[in-house]
Design a protein around this motif. Structure first.
Motif, mmCIF file in Angstrom:
data_model
loop_
_atom_site.group_PDB
_atom_site.id
_atom_site.type_symbol
_atom_site.label_atom_id
_atom_site.label_comp_id
_atom_site.label_asym_id
_atom_site.label_seq_id
_atom_site.Cartn_x
_atom_site.Cartn_y
_atom_site.Cartn_z
ATOM 1 N N MET A 1 2.704 12.499 16.997
ATOM 2 C CA MET A 1 2.357 12.193 15.665
ATOM 3 C C MET A 1 1.570 10.892 15.641
ATOM 4 N N PRO A 2 0.397 11.028 15.082
ATOM 5 C CA PRO A 2 -0.435 9.832 15.059
ATOM 6 C C PRO A 2 0.062 8.841 14.004
ATOM 7 N N GLU A 3 -0.195 7.587 14.305
ATOM 8 C CA GLU A 3 0.234 6.520 13.383
ATOM 9 C C GLU A 3 -0.751 6.427 12.236
ATOM 10 N N PRO A 4 -0.248 6.197 11.063
ATOM 11 C CA PRO A 4 -1.179 6.035 9.940
ATOM 12 C C PRO A 4 -1.904 4.691 10.062
ATOM 13 N N GLN A 5 -3.085 4.598 9.547
ATOM 14 C CA GLN A 5 -3.870 3.372 9.598
ATOM 15 C C GLN A 5 -3.335 2.407 8.565
ATOM 16 N N ASP A 6 -2.902 1.264 9.094
ATOM 17 C CA ASP A 6 -2.374 0.206 8.224
ATOM 18 C C ASP A 6 -3.383 -0.929 8.244
ATOM 19 N N PRO A 7 -3.907 -1.359 7.088
ATOM 20 C CA PRO A 7 -4.904 -2.420 7.103
ATOM 21 C C PRO A 7 -4.330 -3.757 7.616
ATOM 22 N N SER B 1 -4.260 -3.776 11.473
ATOM 23 C CA SER B 1 -5.576 -3.941 12.075
ATOM 24 C C SER B 1 -6.035 -5.399 11.984
ATOM 25 N N LEU B 2 -5.697 -6.104 10.922
ATOM 26 C CA LEU B 2 -6.044 -7.525 10.799
ATOM 27 C C LEU B 2 -5.314 -8.361 11.858
ATOM 28 N N PHE B 3 -4.070 -8.053 12.085
ATOM 29 C CA PHE B 3 -3.319 -8.768 13.126
ATOM 30 C C PHE B 3 -3.910 -8.516 14.506
ATOM 31 N N GLN B 4 -4.336 -7.353 14.755
ATOM 32 C CA GLN B 4 -4.938 -7.018 16.051
ATOM 33 C C GLN B 4 -6.244 -7.786 16.253
ATOM 34 N N GLU B 5 -7.046 -7.894 15.213
ATOM 35 C CA GLU B 5 -8.302 -8.645 15.302
ATOM 36 C C GLU B 5 -8.020 -10.131 15.562
ATOM 37 N N ALA B 6 -7.006 -10.668 14.907
ATOM 38 C CA ALA B 6 -6.663 -12.079 15.099
ATOM 39 C C ALA B 6 -6.175 -12.320 16.523
ATOM 40 N N ALA B 7 -5.430 -11.410 17.090
ATOM 41 C CA ALA B 7 -4.925 -11.549 18.459
ATOM 42 C C ALA B 7 -6.084 -11.491 19.451
ATOM 43 N N ASP B 8 -7.048 -10.623 19.216
ATOM 44 C CA ASP B 8 -8.211 -10.544 20.103
ATOM 45 C C ASP B 8 -9.027 -11.836 20.058
ATOM 46 N N ALA B 9 -9.199 -12.395 18.868
ATOM 47 C CA ALA B 9 -9.962 -13.639 18.718
ATOM 48 C C ALA B 9 -9.223 -14.789 19.409
#
Length: 144
Positions: free
Chosen positions: A1-7, A10-18
């Motif tokens: 079961m795929p995970e629903p897209q949570d905005p 996704s923001l936390f993931q972008e901050a971790a990459d930066a």
């Protein structure tokens, strides 16, 4: 079961990459230098506190020891209190041509209140002894 897209996710993931991109490891020499500086500060603080405490104690000791010592009285019971000058017995006046000295009876009679004066009875030695014991207790000069 795929995970629903949570905005938010996704923001936390972008901050971790930066954050990972801006990560730079600090050399070990710099870390050791920071530790040495912190240790020097701690030692300097401890030394200054010890110096202040020692200096304050030394100043207090010098101040206390520089005072002149107060003389101590003799050991033992205190001497009996003397009556105030205004409560001392009045001197007995003698006649200008008289050479007799005042007797113990006349001294005691002159210092006693008028309502308690009585003629002494008995031998003169007993009267003188009674007058001396009254004078040592301080009753001969006290008011009624």
């Amino acid at each position: 079961m795929p995970e629903p897209q949570d905005p938010l996710r996704s923001l936390f993931q972008e901050a971790a990459d930066a954050g990972r991109d801006g990560l730079v490891t600090v050399p070990a020499g710099e870390i050791a230098a920071r530790g040495r500086r912190a240790r020097r500060r701690r030692v300097a603080a401890v030394v200054s506190v010890v110096c202040l405490a020692f200096g304050g104690g030394a100043a207090t000791t010098v101040a206390l020891l520089s005072r002149a010592p107060t003389p101590a009285g003799p050991a033992g019971t205190p001497p009996p209190a003397r009556p105030a000058p205004d409560r001392q017995p009045a001197p007995v006046d003698t006649a200008p041509g008289s050479t007799s000295s005042p007797t113990p009876e006349s001294t005691v009679d002159a210092s006693m209140p008028p309502e308690s004066t009585a003629t002494p009875s008995g031998p003169p030695e007993a009267t003188a002894t009674a007058a001396a014991s009254d004078a040592s207790r301080g009753t001969a000069t006290e008011p009624p």
